[in-house]
Design a protein around this motif. Structure first.
Motif, mmCIF file in Angstrom:
data_model
loop_
_atom_site.group_PDB
_atom_site.id
_atom_site.type_symbol
_atom_site.label_atom_id
_atom_site.label_comp_id
_atom_site.label_asym_id
_atom_site.label_seq_id
_atom_site.Cartn_x
_atom_site.Cartn_y
_atom_site.Cartn_z
ATOM 1 N N VAL A 1 8.834 -34.333 -40.289
ATOM 2 C CA VAL A 1 7.657 -35.016 -40.831
ATOM 3 C C VAL A 1 8.065 -36.337 -41.468
ATOM 4 C CG1 VAL A 1 5.793 -34.892 -42.517
ATOM 5 C CG2 VAL A 1 6.392 -32.866 -41.169
ATOM 6 N N PHE A 2 9.120 -36.304 -42.289
ATOM 7 C CA PHE A 2 9.526 -37.510 -43.002
ATOM 8 C C PHE A 2 10.148 -38.550 -42.076
ATOM 9 C CE2 PHE A 2 9.419 -34.731 -46.815
ATOM 10 C CZ PHE A 2 8.605 -35.528 -47.596
ATOM 11 N N LEU A 3 11.116 -38.146 -41.255
ATOM 12 C CA LEU A 3 11.835 -39.129 -40.446
ATOM 13 C C LEU A 3 10.973 -39.724 -39.338
ATOM 14 C CD1 LEU A 3 15.434 -37.654 -40.252
ATOM 15 C CD2 LEU A 3 14.771 -39.895 -41.117
ATOM 16 N N ILE A 4 10.222 -38.882 -38.639
ATOM 17 C CA ILE A 4 9.331 -39.422 -37.607
ATOM 18 C C ILE A 4 8.287 -40.320 -38.260
ATOM 19 C CG2 ILE A 4 7.569 -38.877 -35.905
ATOM 20 C CD1 ILE A 4 10.304 -38.282 -34.843
ATOM 21 N N GLY A 5 7.762 -39.886 -39.415
ATOM 22 C CA GLY A 5 6.759 -40.691 -40.120
ATOM 23 C C GLY A 5 7.317 -42.010 -40.611
ATOM 24 N N LEU A 6 8.489 -41.983 -41.217
ATOM 25 C CA LEU A 6 9.095 -43.213 -41.722
ATOM 26 C C LEU A 6 9.424 -44.192 -40.602
ATOM 27 C CD1 LEU A 6 11.526 -41.816 -44.449
ATOM 28 C CD2 LEU A 6 9.684 -43.453 -44.836
ATOM 29 N N CYS A 7 9.772 -43.666 -39.433
ATOM 30 C CA CYS A 7 10.195 -44.524 -38.323
ATOM 31 C C CYS A 7 9.045 -44.954 -37.410
ATOM 32 C CB CYS A 7 11.278 -43.815 -37.509
ATOM 33 S SG CYS A 7 12.828 -43.583 -38.413
ATOM 34 N N LEU A 8 7.805 -44.608 -37.757
ATOM 35 C CA LEU A 8 6.664 -45.054 -36.958
ATOM 36 C C LEU A 8 6.602 -46.578 -36.801
ATOM 37 C CD1 LEU A 8 3.818 -42.618 -38.104
ATOM 38 C CD2 LEU A 8 4.847 -42.783 -35.820
ATOM 39 N N PRO A 9 6.941 -47.378 -37.846
ATOM 40 C CA PRO A 9 6.950 -48.829 -37.633
ATOM 41 C C PRO A 9 7.896 -49.270 -36.522
ATOM 42 C CG PRO A 9 6.945 -48.337 -39.975
ATOM 43 C CD PRO A 9 7.155 -47.031 -39.257
ATOM 44 N N MET A 10 8.973 -48.522 -36.290
ATOM 45 C CA MET A 10 9.893 -48.863 -35.201
ATOM 46 C C MET A 10 9.199 -48.694 -33.858
ATOM 47 S SD MET A 10 13.311 -46.977 -36.608
ATOM 48 C CE MET A 10 14.029 -47.401 -38.219
ATOM 49 N N TYR A 11 8.323 -47.684 -33.762
ATOM 50 C CA TYR A 11 7.534 -47.492 -32.540
ATOM 51 C C TYR A 11 6.549 -48.644 -32.359
ATOM 52 C CZ TYR A 11 3.852 -45.624 -29.537
ATOM 53 O OH TYR A 11 2.914 -45.464 -28.547
ATOM 54 N N VAL A 12 5.886 -49.046 -33.430
ATOM 55 C CA VAL A 12 4.913 -50.140 -33.355
ATOM 56 C C VAL A 12 5.597 -51.443 -32.960
ATOM 57 C CG1 VAL A 12 3.290 -51.536 -34.693
ATOM 58 C CG2 VAL A 12 3.364 -49.058 -35.026
ATOM 59 N N ILE A 13 6.768 -51.718 -33.549
ATOM 60 C CA ILE A 13 7.517 -52.939 -33.230
ATOM 61 C C ILE A 13 7.791 -53.029 -31.730
ATOM 62 C CG2 ILE A 13 9.811 -54.014 -33.473
ATOM 63 C CD1 ILE A 13 9.732 -53.081 -36.436
ATOM 64 N N HIS A 14 7.976 -51.877 -31.093
ATOM 65 C CA HIS A 14 8.283 -51.862 -29.662
ATOM 66 C C HIS A 14 7.071 -51.513 -28.807
ATOM 67 C CE1 HIS A 14 12.323 -51.529 -31.523
ATOM 68 N NE2 HIS A 14 12.603 -52.368 -30.550
ATOM 69 N N SER A 15 5.875 -51.674 -29.406
ATOM 70 C CA SER A 15 4.640 -51.430 -28.664
ATOM 71 C C SER A 15 3.713 -52.638 -28.652
ATOM 72 C CB SER A 15 3.885 -50.234 -29.274
ATOM 73 O OG SER A 15 4.678 -49.084 -29.273
ATOM 74 N N VAL A 16 3.985 -53.620 -29.503
ATOM 75 C CA VAL A 16 3.121 -54.796 -29.622
ATOM 76 C C VAL A 16 3.968 -56.050 -29.434
ATOM 77 C CG1 VAL A 16 1.497 -56.058 -31.070
ATOM 78 C CG2 VAL A 16 1.640 -53.549 -31.236
ATOM 79 N N ASN A 17 3.600 -56.852 -28.455
ATOM 80 C CA ASN A 17 4.377 -58.047 -28.134
ATOM 81 C C ASN A 17 3.629 -59.310 -28.562
ATOM 82 O OD1 ASN A 17 6.017 -60.013 -27.086
ATOM 83 N ND2 ASN A 17 5.966 -59.266 -24.979
ATOM 84 N N VAL A 18 3.867 -59.715 -29.812
ATOM 85 C CA VAL A 18 3.324 -60.980 -30.315
ATOM 86 C C VAL A 18 4.461 -61.723 -31.011
ATOM 87 C CG1 VAL A 18 0.992 -60.068 -30.613
ATOM 88 C CG2 VAL A 18 2.605 -59.953 -32.516
ATOM 89 N N PRO A 19 4.400 -63.060 -31.087
ATOM 90 C CA PRO A 19 5.487 -63.830 -31.696
ATOM 91 C C PRO A 19 5.642 -63.532 -33.193
ATOM 92 C CG PRO A 19 4.076 -65.237 -30.346
ATOM 93 C CD PRO A 19 3.363 -63.930 -30.501
ATOM 94 N N LEU A 20 6.821 -63.836 -33.695
ATOM 95 C CA LEU A 20 7.088 -63.693 -35.132
ATOM 96 C C LEU A 20 6.177 -64.603 -35.932
ATOM 97 C CD1 LEU A 20 11.019 -63.742 -35.225
ATOM 98 C CD2 LEU A 20 9.557 -61.759 -35.583
#
Length: 332
Positions: A174-193
């Protein structure tokens, strides 16, 4: 003496081998999926039912691999070894595995710079955590298990063998998958910095730096007391120097900054809901803080000094010293 050293070295090697082999099943499965996905798509244009499911459900696949390889396999290993040490070590490694998993998945779509920055920072965070773990454990594998797990062993008694699966391993998912969700988002949305990415980077780096220096100061404090105790001299009862002068738990504060910084990446990409992982972690650290401070107050030789420390020092966020009778002491 020689026999004792040899036995310790043999045990250390055995646990090192176990630690390295433990995640192999999920790694091999994922590599097999990537290989078959690439081969079947290029040759036939379609996937088998198993690889089709893995292709369309990256988050569910991550949870399935975590459940089978960490929850189940690590738990079985803990029953054989009668020790839950390995999950503490892998808390520092699993985020690295997850960020590479999300980047390598065929459905990944990301800005190259944001991805590289997130991966590099995750590696730096992990190396800091691994270094602190082994430094604290005198550079041994399986030197001891987390004291909280030891306490739960006595609380649950004969039921601990099965309760540990839920209290330790399923909870970590629960904690690790939840904490690492932003890593999934970073690799799911392609927009410039943009500017918010740089704000997130600064928060993440600040968190890593604060946690590193806080843990180093705590390690030096404990090492000094160990030497004083060996010499039969009085120990220093409270760490009240460096970052610890301004916060009772600066290491926890730094760790939270790191995860909240990652959450800002996801919020900036339109997925603010992923703050739930950082929020749950903060709530967990609040509970751990309470347990740690109760433990301090139960030690008679430092109880009074620690009570005074509680009255004058901020819990997490570094701030000026407070006077025991009110007001702020702004002296460094």
């Amino acid at each position: 003496m020689y026999l004792q050293v040899t036995t310790m070295a043999s045990s250390n090697l055995k646990h090192a081998v176990i630690a390295f082999l433990a995640p192999v099943p999920s790694i091999l499965f994922y590599l097999s999926f990537l290989n078959n996905q690439s081969h079947q798509t290029s040759s036939t244009g379609s996937l088998s039912p198993l690889w089709e499911w893995c292709y369309h459900h990256p988050l569910l696949l991550a949870n399935a691999l975590f459940f089978l390889n960490v929850n189940v396999l690590f738990w079985v290993i803990s029953q054989v070894l009668s020790n839950h040490w390995m999950i503490s070590l892998y808390w520092t490694v699993i985020p690295v595995m997850l960020v590479h998993y999300y980047r390598a998945h065929p459905l990944a779509d990301y800005d190259w710079w944001r991805s590289i920055i997130a991966i590099l920072m995750t590696w730096v965070w992990s190396l800091r955590m691994v270094h602190n773990y082994f430094r604290r454990e005198n550079w041994q594998w399986s030197a001891r298990e987390d004291w909280r797990f030891t306490n739960m062993t006595s609380q649950y008694g004969k039921h601990w063998w099965w309760a540990s699966f839920f209290a330790i391993y399923l909870a970590q998912q629960v904690f690790l998958i939840g904490l690492c969700l932003p890593m999934y988002v970073i690799h799911s949305v392609n927009v410039p910095l943009n500017i918010w990415d740089f704000a997130a980077i600064m928060i993440c780096i600040s968190g890593i730096a604060i946690a590193y220096y806080a843990d180093t100061q705590l390690y030096n404090f404990a090492s000094k007391n160990k030497k004083l105790k060996a010499l039969g001299e009085p120990v220093v009862v409270t760490l009240d120097e460096g970052l610890w002068r301004y916060s009772r738990h600066p290491n926890y504060f730094g760790e939270q900054l790191w995860w909240w910084g990652l959450a800002i990446f996801a919020w900036n990409l339109g997925h603010g809901w992923t703050f739930i992982g950082s929020f749950l972690n903060t709530m967990c650290l609040a509970y751990v803080t309470k347990l740690v401070e109760q433990r301090m107050l139960e030690q008679d030789y430092r109880a009074e000094a620690y009570k005074q420390y509680q009255k004058t020092t901020s819990v997490w966020i570094p701030w000026f010293k407070a006077s025991p009778i009110g007001g702020k002491d702004k002296k460094p």
